[in-house]
Design an enzyme around this catalytic site. Structure first.
Site, short mmCIF file in Angstrom:
data_model
loop_
_atom_site.label_atom_id
_atom_site.label_comp_id
_atom_site.label_asym_id
_atom_site.label_seq_id
_atom_site.Cartn_x
_atom_site.Cartn_y
_atom_site.Cartn_z
N CYS A 91 0.71 -1.04 0.04
CA CYS A 91 -0.11 0.03 -0.01
C CYS A 91 0.78 1.26 -0.15
CB CYS A 91 -1.00 -0.06 1.43
SG CYS A 91 -1.87 1.50 1.54
N CYS A 173 -8.67 0.33 6.74
CA CYS A 173 -7.57 1.00 7.17
C CYS A 173 -7.23 1.46 8.61
CB CYS A 173 -7.60 2.28 6.10
SG CYS A 173 -5.75 3.00 6.48
N GLN A 296 -6.81 20.04 8.42
CA GLN A 296 -5.52 19.16 9.00
C GLN A 296 -6.21 17.84 9.22
OE1 GLN A 296 -2.29 19.06 8.92
NE2 GLN A 296 -1.60 21.25 8.66
N TYR A 325 -1.61 31.27 2.67
CA TYR A 325 -2.12 29.82 2.60
C TYR A 325 -2.93 29.49 4.03
CZ TYR A 325 1.69 30.12 -0.67
OH TYR A 325 2.63 30.56 -1.79
N GLU A 346 -5.91 33.09 0.88
CA GLU A 346 -6.18 31.70 0.47
C GLU A 346 -6.91 31.53 -0.93
OE1 GLU A 346 -6.01 28.26 1.46
OE2 GLU A 346 -7.00 27.84 -0.27
N CYS A 421 4.97 21.06 5.32
CA CYS A 421 4.59 19.66 5.26
C CYS A 421 5.81 18.95 4.29
CB CYS A 421 3.23 19.30 4.61
SG CYS A 421 3.00 20.16 2.98
N1 SAH Z 1 -3.28 26.99 6.96
C1 SAH Z 1 -4.15 26.06 6.53
C2 SAH Z 1 -4.02 25.39 5.22
C3 SAH Z 1 -2.74 24.72 4.66
S1 SAH Z 1 -2.83 23.67 3.42
C4 SAH Z 1 -4.42 24.99 7.81
O1 SAH Z 1 -3.64 24.84 8.49
O2 SAH Z 1 -5.63 24.36 7.78
C5 SAH Z 1 -2.06 24.90 2.12
C6 SAH Z 1 -3.18 25.70 1.80
O3 SAH Z 1 -2.70 26.61 0.54
C7 SAH Z 1 -4.41 25.18 0.83
O4 SAH Z 1 -5.82 25.68 1.73
C8 SAH Z 1 -4.26 25.41 -0.44
O5 SAH Z 1 -5.68 25.65 -0.98
C9 SAH Z 1 -3.73 26.93 -0.24
N2 SAH Z 1 -3.01 27.27 -1.36
C10 SAH Z 1 -2.51 26.45 -2.51
N3 SAH Z 1 -1.62 27.28 -3.45
C11 SAH Z 1 -2.05 28.54 -3.16
C12 SAH Z 1 -1.90 29.83 -3.68
N4 SAH Z 1 -0.96 30.06 -4.70
N5 SAH Z 1 -2.23 30.84 -2.84
C13 SAH Z 1 -2.74 30.96 -1.96
N6 SAH Z 1 -3.37 29.67 -1.21
C14 SAH Z 1 -2.63 28.49 -1.87
#
Ligand code: SAH
Length: 468
Positions: A91, A173, A296, A325, A346, A421
């Site tokens: 997997c 799973c 998350q 983001y 975002e 990440c």
């Molecule tokens: N901080 C949030 C999300 C993190 S994940 C949390 O902890 O829940 C990364 C995020 O970046 C996602 O929501 C994705 O949609 C966004 N993202 C991806 N590319 C982007 C861009 N070019 N500009 C703004 N946001 C973006």
């Protein structure tokens, strides 16, 4: 081919395909494969542990690297334990079911150290101990289960095999809560004798994925069918039987995706039952999350991660904070009580709608959210004269762009908190920050994804005084 050339090639490839070799595994790659050396050659062997002595079959040889498969474990490493999942070696989800969690955490911290030192050119001493996850199994609050047909035309559901898009049939799973596994078994029972309902690139109808979300604090479940068309035969039977059996399903959604793509969700979602979102509590706040919005997947560990990010942001109540983001607003909103003003950015419109509602519903009045591309939106904010004291970034795996780093530097925040990440892209970006008047103070790895090779980290940077 000339004899000389053949001789050269033979010298280079001292090892041949299918040859048996003995190896001591001395380290792990960032993907969790074992590394063993014979002379100049480095071999990569999945499903091994540091300290193993193995006999392995050579699968492929390139110049001075090779790939091999375990044939026999001659002396097992003390890190080893019995893999407790029948499909764990094929997997694509777990790579660490055969070693202890303690050994896994060691490997993950090393992965962060390797990236930070080799790519970031930073000191290993900046990397703290990893914060382990409280839950090692059952922690996933989201699952996307592909549905397909095998060569004999039988319905298969489960997880993708490692490095492939081949679906391994597997209904339960251990990383998922049991309610997901129960629902998946029921969907399989429904589809098993209805192979015509499965999507194929030819028919462009039918079911492609089952997508589930679970709100740990309320127990609410979102059930989402991703199909090629707005309707499929027997949909009423499936929907009704699940609603009846699982009162915890509070939201049922049909997402239409008929595109020839690996992206799971299509652009159109229809709520077929209940709400268009589910709600969960995180860091004492209530969050509504649409199917499209990022959330998350390990809730309890997300709280630990956000608490560490908040500590690194070191807010006193007077600051302007930008959360780049921001998804559904989670990180910024968890800090909004400690700053004067919060601006979240975002790209996904549904996530921004969630973020705005989440702010309102939690009585957060000092926040605004912008839907747009983070580099562009940040540059726009800079041009408007916004001078943040703290910027938090939490980009997807590919990390930040050099342009965004440039903009952040030009906005001169005192502190930058980088949540990542992917230690490799984070390290690349940290290196750029250190070239532009920022100093990396500390990095904490946080294990959000036990049993997989992924590792989250949070990094604190401060602006060097007196320059720029
Ligand atoms: N901080 C949030 C999300 C993190 S994940 C949390 O902890 O829940 C990364 C995020 O970046 C996602 O929501 C994705 O949609 C966004 N993202 C991806 N590319 C982007 C861009 N070019 N500009 C703004 N946001 C973006």
């Amino acid at each position: 081919m000339s004899p000389v050339l053949i001789m050269i090639i033979e010298r280079m490839n001292m090892y041949r395909k299918n040859e048996l070799i003995e190896l001591n595994i001395t380290s792990l790659t960032s993907d969790g494969d074992g590394v063993g050396r014979v002379g100049e050659m480095v071999f990569f062997v999945p499903n091994t542990a540091v300290g193993d002595t193995i006999r392995a079959k050579v699968l492929k040889v390139k110049k001075n690297v090779g790939f091999a498969r375990v044939e026999e474990i001659v002396t097992p490493s003390s890190d080893r334990m019995e893999a407790d999942c029948p499909v764990s070696f094929s997997c694509g989800g777990c790579v660490y079911r055969h070693i202890s969690y303690e050994a896994e955490c060691r490997a993950k911290r090393q992965k962060v150290i390797d990236a930070v030192t080799r790519i970031g050119k930073l000191d290993a001493a900046l990397v703290h101990d990893i914060i382990p996850s409280k839950n090692i199994d059952g922690y996933r609050n989201k699952a996307m289960i592909p549905v397909g047909l095998d060569r004999d035309g039988e319905v298969v559901m489960g997880y993708y095999a490692r490095h492939s898009h081949h679906i391994m049939h597997c209904l339960r799973c251990q990383l998922s809560p049991s309610v997901f596994n129960d629902i998946i078994e029921d969907v399989y029972a429904f589809l098993r004798h209805r192979p015509s309902l499965v999507y194929s690139p030819q028919n462009r109808r039918g079911i492609r994925h089952i997508y589930l979300r679970y709100a740990e604090t309320t127990g609410d479940v979102m059930f989402c069918v991703v199909a090629g068309s707005r309707h499929f035969d027997g949909e009423e039977v499936l929907y009704h039987s699940l609603i009846e059996k699982y009162p915890s399903i509070k939201s049922m959604i049909l997402n239409v995706n008929a595109e020839d793509t690996n992206v799971i969700l299509g652009k159109r979602s229809y709520t077929v039952y209940g709400d268009d979102h589910i709600a969960d509590m995180l860091c004492g706040l209530r969050f509504e999350i649409a199917p499209e919005a990022f959330y998350q997947i390990n809730r309890s560990q997300a709280q630990t991660l956000y608490a560490k990010a908040k500590e690194y942001a070191d807010l006193s109540g007077t600051e302007t904070l930008i959360d780049l983001y921001c998804g559904a607003g989670t990180i910024g909103l968890s800090m909004a009580d400690k700053c004067k003003e919060l601006i979240g950015v975002e790209i996904i419109p549904e996530a921004i709608e969630n973020a705005k509602r989440n702010a309102l519903q939690n009585g957060v009045l000092n926040a605004r959210f912008i839907c747009g591309d983070a580099p562009q939106a940040a540059e726009q904010l800079r041009k408007e004269g916004i001078r943040p004291d703290v910027i938090v970034v939490d980009p997807p795996r590919k990390g930040l762009t050099p342009e965004l780093i440039d903009t952040i530097v030009r906005m001169t925040p005192d502190r930058v908190v980088y949540v990542s990440c992917d230690p490799a892209t984070m390290s690349r970006d940290l290196n750029l920050f250190t070239e532009q008047n920022y100093s990396v103070k500390e990095i904490t790895p946080v294990d959000m994804f036990p049993r997989t090779s992924h590792c989250e980290s949070v990094c604190r940077m401060t602006r060097c005084q007196g320059q720029l």
